[in-house]
Design a protein around this motif. Sequence first.
Motif, mmCIF file in Angstrom:
data_model
loop_
_atom_site.group_PDB
_atom_site.id
_atom_site.type_symbol
_atom_site.label_atom_id
_atom_site.label_comp_id
_atom_site.label_asym_id
_atom_site.label_seq_id
_atom_site.Cartn_x
_atom_site.Cartn_y
_atom_site.Cartn_z
ATOM 1 N N VAL A 119 0.861 -1.181 0.000
ATOM 2 C CA VAL A 119 0.000 0.000 0.000
ATOM 3 C C VAL A 119 0.900 1.234 0.000
ATOM 4 O O VAL A 119 1.797 1.353 0.837
ATOM 5 N N ALA A 120 0.672 2.121 -0.946
ATOM 6 C CA ALA A 120 1.401 3.391 -1.009
ATOM 7 C C ALA A 120 0.487 4.479 -0.475
ATOM 8 O O ALA A 120 -0.598 4.714 -1.021
ATOM 9 N N GLY A 121 0.910 5.115 0.589
ATOM 10 C CA GLY A 121 0.094 6.153 1.203
ATOM 11 C C GLY A 121 0.219 7.486 0.499
ATOM 12 O O GLY A 121 1.033 7.655 -0.419
ATOM 13 N N PRO A 122 -0.574 8.473 0.912
ATOM 14 C CA PRO A 122 -0.502 9.814 0.322
ATOM 15 C C PRO A 122 0.816 10.484 0.680
ATOM 16 O O PRO A 122 1.233 10.472 1.834
ATOM 17 N N ASP A 123 1.480 11.046 -0.306
ATOM 18 C CA ASP A 123 2.806 11.638 -0.112
ATOM 19 C C ASP A 123 2.720 13.143 0.088
ATOM 20 O O ASP A 123 1.836 13.815 -0.435
ATOM 21 N N THR A 124 3.695 13.660 0.829
ATOM 22 C CA THR A 124 3.821 15.104 1.007
ATOM 23 C C THR A 124 5.023 15.665 0.254
ATOM 24 O O THR A 124 5.234 16.867 0.236
ATOM 25 N N VAL A 145 -7.749 1.883 7.640
ATOM 26 C CA VAL A 145 -7.023 2.743 8.583
ATOM 27 C C VAL A 145 -7.118 4.185 8.097
ATOM 28 O O VAL A 145 -7.271 4.442 6.897
ATOM 29 N N PRO A 146 -7.026 5.160 9.003
ATOM 30 C CA PRO A 146 -7.009 6.560 8.570
ATOM 31 C C PRO A 146 -5.824 6.831 7.645
ATOM 32 O O PRO A 146 -4.734 6.270 7.831
ATOM 33 N N ALA A 147 -6.024 7.687 6.684
ATOM 34 C CA ALA A 147 -4.968 7.984 5.715
ATOM 35 C C ALA A 147 -3.731 8.576 6.382
ATOM 36 O O ALA A 147 -2.611 8.386 5.882
ATOM 37 N N ARG A 148 -3.901 9.285 7.497
ATOM 38 C CA ARG A 148 -2.741 9.880 8.159
ATOM 39 C C ARG A 148 -1.753 8.819 8.625
ATOM 40 O O ARG A 148 -0.553 9.093 8.755
ATOM 41 N N GLU A 149 -2.235 7.594 8.887
ATOM 42 C CA GLU A 149 -1.342 6.519 9.315
ATOM 43 C C GLU A 149 -0.490 5.977 8.167
ATOM 44 O O GLU A 149 0.492 5.261 8.404
ATOM 45 N N LEU A 150 -0.858 6.312 6.941
ATOM 46 C CA LEU A 150 -0.124 5.839 5.767
ATOM 47 C C LEU A 150 0.673 6.957 5.093
ATOM 48 O O LEU A 150 1.360 6.699 4.102
ATOM 49 N N ARG A 151 0.594 8.158 5.608
ATOM 50 C CA ARG A 151 1.241 9.300 4.964
ATOM 51 C C ARG A 151 2.731 9.057 4.795
ATOM 52 O O ARG A 151 3.441 8.689 5.733
ATOM 53 N N LEU A 196 -11.175 15.726 9.814
ATOM 54 C CA LEU A 196 -11.700 14.882 8.741
ATOM 55 C C LEU A 196 -10.661 14.717 7.634
ATOM 56 O O LEU A 196 -10.467 13.611 7.100
ATOM 57 N N SER A 197 -9.986 15.794 7.282
ATOM 58 C CA SER A 197 -9.006 15.755 6.204
ATOM 59 C C SER A 197 -7.818 14.862 6.554
ATOM 60 O O SER A 197 -7.331 14.103 5.710
ATOM 61 N N LEU A 198 -7.340 14.944 7.780
ATOM 62 C CA LEU A 198 -6.236 14.080 8.193
ATOM 63 C C LEU A 198 -6.613 12.609 8.060
ATOM 64 O O LEU A 198 -5.821 11.789 7.581
ATOM 65 N N ASP A 199 -7.820 12.267 8.484
ATOM 66 C CA ASP A 199 -8.250 10.875 8.418
ATOM 67 C C ASP A 199 -8.531 10.428 6.983
ATOM 68 O O ASP A 199 -8.218 9.298 6.609
ATOM 69 N N ALA A 200 -9.137 11.303 6.192
ATOM 70 C CA ALA A 200 -9.561 10.918 4.850
ATOM 71 C C ALA A 200 -8.454 11.034 3.816
ATOM 72 O O ALA A 200 -8.307 10.173 2.937
ATOM 73 N N PHE A 201 -7.643 12.092 3.916
ATOM 74 C CA PHE A 201 -6.659 12.385 2.872
ATOM 75 C C PHE A 201 -5.217 12.196 3.316
ATOM 76 O O PHE A 201 -4.313 12.122 2.472
ATOM 77 N N GLY A 202 -4.980 12.180 4.609
ATOM 78 C CA GLY A 202 -3.620 12.011 5.109
ATOM 79 C C GLY A 202 -2.960 13.293 5.530
ATOM 80 O O GLY A 202 -1.908 13.273 6.175
ATOM 81 N N TYR A 203 -3.537 14.428 5.165
ATOM 82 C CA TYR A 203 -3.015 15.724 5.569
ATOM 83 C C TYR A 203 -4.141 16.749 5.595
ATOM 84 O O TYR A 203 -5.256 16.464 5.152
ATOM 85 N N GLY A 204 -3.857 17.908 6.157
ATOM 86 C CA GLY A 204 -4.879 18.919 6.326
ATOM 87 C C GLY A 204 -5.358 19.504 5.008
ATOM 88 O O GLY A 204 -4.760 19.296 3.951
ATOM 89 N N PRO A 205 -6.441 20.273 5.045
ATOM 90 C CA PRO A 205 -7.027 20.805 3.812
ATOM 91 C C PRO A 205 -6.112 21.734 3.036
ATOM 92 O O PRO A 205 -6.140 21.748 1.805
ATOM 93 N N LYS A 206 -5.282 22.508 3.733
ATOM 94 C CA LYS A 206 -4.383 23.412 3.009
ATOM 95 C C LYS A 206 -3.327 22.632 2.236
ATOM 96 O O LYS A 206 -2.992 22.985 1.090
#
Length: 250
Positions: free
Chosen positions: A58-63, A93-99, A185-195
């Motif tokens: 699984v590749a999580g959302p990257d910063t 799992v929440p996306a933040r755990e895969l960031r 919500l954004s941390l859990d859904a997307f892995g990072y905040g809305p900004k």
Amino acid sequence: MGETRDLKGPSGVPGDYQERASRVAGAVLWSRTVQPSARPVLPDGCTDLIWSAGRLLVAGPDTGPQSVGGVSPGTPFVGLRFAPGQGPAVFGVPARELRDRRVPLADLWPAGQVRELTERLAAAGEPGGVAGIGRLLEEAAVARLREGTGDDGRTAAVAAELARGRPVAQVARAVALSERQLHRLSLDAFGYGPKTLTRVLRLVRALDLARSGMPYAQVAARAGYADQAHLAREVKSLAGAPMGVLLAPG
């Protein structure tokens, strides 16, 4: 399959990357064989389920840019890339755990379920190739989505509004949340905040526009940057290299 793109999104790397729309709504099925000069994977706000060398990852959302160093040239990959906010329902799992992480699927799903899927994928590789592997990845994702509690559409609405460049306060009001609730919500859904998601989605759009041959000044205006200098700073910050390097052949 569709246009040439990077392993996990908007890098502009030429080569044998191919993709097509998936029967999992919002997802994309892709394949790629790593080349000797493979460039880093760039942020796109997505999560991926990837099959390669007999393993499910699984590749999580990257910063930021993620190096593919350590992967031998010629290694084939087949993956299912989920739209921003879609991954948590699949992986549990929440996306933040895969960031910024690459995680064995066995760390997230029951061992027996992963073992069975791995065996089926290995058997499908020879006769079915990419099509057979992709079909099994899609089936596994659909089954997980059916098991989930569902989504009220709020996550997709947030992603759509942020992709349009709407201010965070305006997006929060549109989905009946406080800004703090939207951030959680954004941390859990997307892995990072809305900004941060706004920045990443704007980068994706800018690279797509630039890849079409549009002049950088026009790209900046169309993608929502203040000016071309702002575009240059953001591309270097998120992608680790200037636009010209990202889009150069090779």
